[in-house]
Scaffold this motif. Structure first.
Motif, PDB file in Angstrom:
ATOM      1  N   GLY A 259      -0.078   1.119  -8.691  1.00 31.82           N
ATOM      2  CA  GLY A 259       0.872   1.065  -7.583  1.00 31.82           C
ATOM      3  C   GLY A 259       0.520   2.012  -6.458  1.00 31.82           C
ATOM      4  N   LYS A 260       1.560   2.529  -5.772  1.00 29.41           N
ATOM      5  CA  LYS A 260       1.380   3.368  -4.579  1.00 29.41           C
ATOM      6  C   LYS A 260       0.672   4.689  -4.885  1.00 29.41           C
ATOM      7  N   GLU A 261       0.998   5.303  -6.036  1.00 26.92           N
ATOM      8  CA  GLU A 261       0.356   6.580  -6.381  1.00 26.92           C
ATOM      9  C   GLU A 261      -1.145   6.385  -6.566  1.00 26.92           C
TER      10      GLU A 261
ATOM     11  N   GLU B 285      -2.971   4.070  -5.190  1.00 24.29           N
ATOM     12  CA  GLU B 285      -3.592   3.795  -3.893  1.00 24.29           C
ATOM     13  C   GLU B 285      -3.931   5.092  -3.175  1.00 24.29           C
ATOM     14  N   ALA B 286      -3.030   6.071  -3.226  1.00 21.76           N
ATOM     15  CA  ALA B 286      -3.303   7.366  -2.603  1.00 21.76           C
ATOM     16  C   ALA B 286      -4.454   8.073  -3.306  1.00 21.76           C
ATOM     17  N   GLU B 287      -4.479   8.003  -4.628  1.00 22.64           N
ATOM     18  CA  GLU B 287      -5.557   8.626  -5.396  1.00 22.64           C
ATOM     19  C   GLU B 287      -6.898   7.968  -5.088  1.00 22.64           C
ATOM     20  N   VAL B 288      -6.919   6.648  -5.022  1.00 30.95           N
ATOM     21  CA  VAL B 288      -8.150   5.919  -4.719  1.00 30.95           C
ATOM     22  C   VAL B 288      -8.606   6.220  -3.305  1.00 30.95           C
ATOM     23  N   SER B 289      -7.680   6.304  -2.373  1.00 30.96           N
ATOM     24  CA  SER B 289      -8.023   6.636  -0.993  1.00 30.96           C
ATOM     25  C   SER B 289      -8.670   8.014  -0.909  1.00 30.96           C
ATOM     26  N   ASP B 290      -8.099   8.987  -1.614  1.00 28.83           N
ATOM     27  CA  ASP B 290      -8.672  10.331  -1.652  1.00 28.83           C
ATOM     28  C   ASP B 290     -10.058  10.313  -2.287  1.00 28.83           C
ATOM     29  N   LEU B 291     -10.214   9.548  -3.341  1.00 29.15           N
ATOM     30  CA  LEU B 291     -11.498   9.429  -4.021  1.00 29.15           C
ATOM     31  C   LEU B 291     -12.553   8.806  -3.117  1.00 29.15           C
ATOM     32  N   LEU B 292     -12.171   7.802  -2.343  1.00 32.25           N
ATOM     33  CA  LEU B 292     -13.112   7.151  -1.434  1.00 32.25           C
ATOM     34  C   LEU B 292     -13.562   8.090  -0.316  1.00 32.25           C
TER      35      LEU B 292
END
Length: 89
Positions: free
Chosen positions: A54-56, A58-65
């Protein structure tokens, strides 16, 4: 581990095929194939995290990218500015 394998295969694929003499295209090809396989594995992992988390996530993946992009720039810089290695036999 996927990021490490991507960096390793990118660096050594370049050195095996272009930076050393004599060139070893078979080894370079295997490293390039590994880059493609690891990139696909990373894509699958991130896609799964987003679908399940979910949303959490997405934020984690965005930071990882963002971190991966910075690492990719560092690896690309090392690859582009590395000197040729002459192997004498």
């Amino acid at each position: 581990m996927t990021f490490v394998m991507l960096a390793y295969s990118t660096l050594f694929g370049r050195w095996a095929g272009w930076a050393v003499m004599p060139r070893n295209y078979i080894l370079a090809g295997s490293h390039i194939f590994n880059v493609i396989a690891q990139a696909n594995q990373l894509r699958r992992c991130l896609q799964y995290k987003i679908a399940v988390g979910g949303k959490e996530a997405e934020a984690e993946v965005s930071d990882l990218l963002v971190k991966a992009a910075m690492g990719g720039v560092a690896v690309a810089t090392l690859v582009m500015f590395s000197k040729h290695i002459q192997v004498t036999g």
